[in-house]
Structures are given as structure tokens and as C-alpha cells.
Design an enzyme around this catalytic site. Structure first.
Site: not given
Ligand code: RTP
Ligand code: MG
Length: 159
Positions: A16, A57, A123, A126, A137
Site C-alpha cells: 500500500k 473494494y 496497514n 493487502h 484480483e
Molecule cells: P485485507 O483486505 O487488507 O486483506 O484485510 P482483511 O480482508 O482482513 O480486511 P477487511 O476487514 O476486509 O478490510 C478491507 C480493507 O479495508 C481496510 N480497513 N480500514 N477502520 C478502518 O479504517 C479500516 N478497516 C478496514 C483494511 O486495511 C483493508 O485494506
Molecule cells: Mg478483505
């Protein structure tokens, strides 16, 4: 006894903007890919348009962090990889650590996000979460890539 090697799985990994902007962190993440024997199949650097972020997204549309996430992912260059490994999807997600930075620092402090994550959005990385999202993707970032052609023509030494 000659045993055939395990089939390779592919995943999409993104570095990122927060990490691409910082040369030491960018290099550290890249080294973790190499150190963990993930094979780099393709790699590119790009600036993402907001429209592409929104599509990528779209499953999160309507959630409170959606707009913030789209703005952030379009805010600077990112790096995309196709990575191959017998267990690529799970391995890369384990190396990344938990999404939430607080959790990452406490539960997996040595993971990529535990080491370099700034916030839940900024963070560092991804990774695809399933075989189906990996193919979607990969196609989004590498539209000309064909898994079958790659496997048959470019990596014969794996068989
Ligand atoms: P990722 O997509 O990064 O592999 O992680 P994930 O599936 O575990 O995360 P998810 O909960 O699906 O979140 C998708 C994306 O949104 C960002 N995010 N920002 N509170 C916030 O600002 C927030 N919460 C989630 C995550 O960094 C992720 O890229
Ligand atoms: Mg995700």
C-alpha cells in the site's frame, strides 16, 4: 523416489502507499517475500485511479471506512505482485498479520502489519483471502496474465 512437486497456488499481494512511500519499509516487505520462498511471478508499480479502487473494494461499499480506504489507496504509488507457493494465500496472510493494527502489534508483533502498520487502513499490505478473490484480483492488476499459460510455458522447472 521421485515425487511430483505440489501444485502452485497464486495470490495477489499489494504493498500500500504508506509502505511504498518509505524505501526501508518497502525493501523490508520485499525481503520477507523472498525469505519465505514465495515465488514472484509478476510485479508492477502503479498509481491507482479512484474508480479502480472503488471497483476493487466494492464488497466494502457502504462501510464507514470505505471512502477513507479509496482515498488512501489512490493517494500514492502502490506495488502489486502475483506470488506463487503451494499455500500462497494463507502463507501471505500469515506473513501480513491481522488487519487491525492494534491487534497486529499485540498478537503478531513480528508480522508485516505488526512491524510497520500505522492504522487499520494504512496497514502496509493487502492479500487475497480466497482462491476466487485471488483470480479476480490478479485479473484486475494483470489483465494479460493467464495462469494456465504461465504454468505450462514459463515455469516448467516446477514440474
Ligand atoms: P485485507 O483486505 O487488507 O486483506 O484485510 P482483511 O480482508 O482482513 O480486511 P477487511 O476487514 O476486509 O478490510 C478491507 C480493507 O479495508 C481496510 N480497513 N480500514 N477502520 C478502518 O479504517 C479500516 N478497516 C478496514 C483494511 O486495511 C483493508 O485494506
Ligand atoms: Mg478483505
Amino acid at each position: 523416489i521421485l515425487r511430483s512437486p505440489p501444485a502452485l497456488q497464486l495470490t495477489l499481494a499489494l504493498i500500500k502507499p504508506d509502505a511504498v512511500a518509505h524505501p526501508l519499509i518497502l525493501e523490508a516487505v520485499h525481503q520477507r517475500i523472498l525469505r519465505n520462498r514465495l515465488l514472484i511471478v509478476r510485479r508492477r508499480e502503479l498509481l491507482w485511479r479512484r474508480a479502480d479502487c472503488r471497483r476493487f473494494y466494492q464488497e466494502h461499499e457502504g462501510r464507514f471506512f470505505y471512502q477513507r480506504l479509496v482515498e488512501f489507496m489512490a493517494s500514492g504509488p502502490i506495488r502489486a505482485y502475483i506470488l506463487a507457493h503451494p499455500d500462497a494465500i494463507q502463507l501471505w496472510r500469515t506473513l501480513m498479520g491481522p488487519t487491525r493494527v492494534f491487534r497486529a502489534r499485540h498478537v503478531a508483533p513480528d508480522s508485516i502489519r505488526g512491524s510497520f502498520g500505522l492504522t487499520d487502513t494504512r496497514n502496509t499490505t493487502h492479500g487475497s483471502d480466497s482462491v476466487a478473490s485471488a483470480s479476480r484480483e490478479i485479473a484486475a492488476f494483470f489483465p494479460d496474465f493467464s495462469e494456465r499459460r504461465w504454468y505450462e510455458e514459463e515455469e516448467p522447472q516446477w514440474r
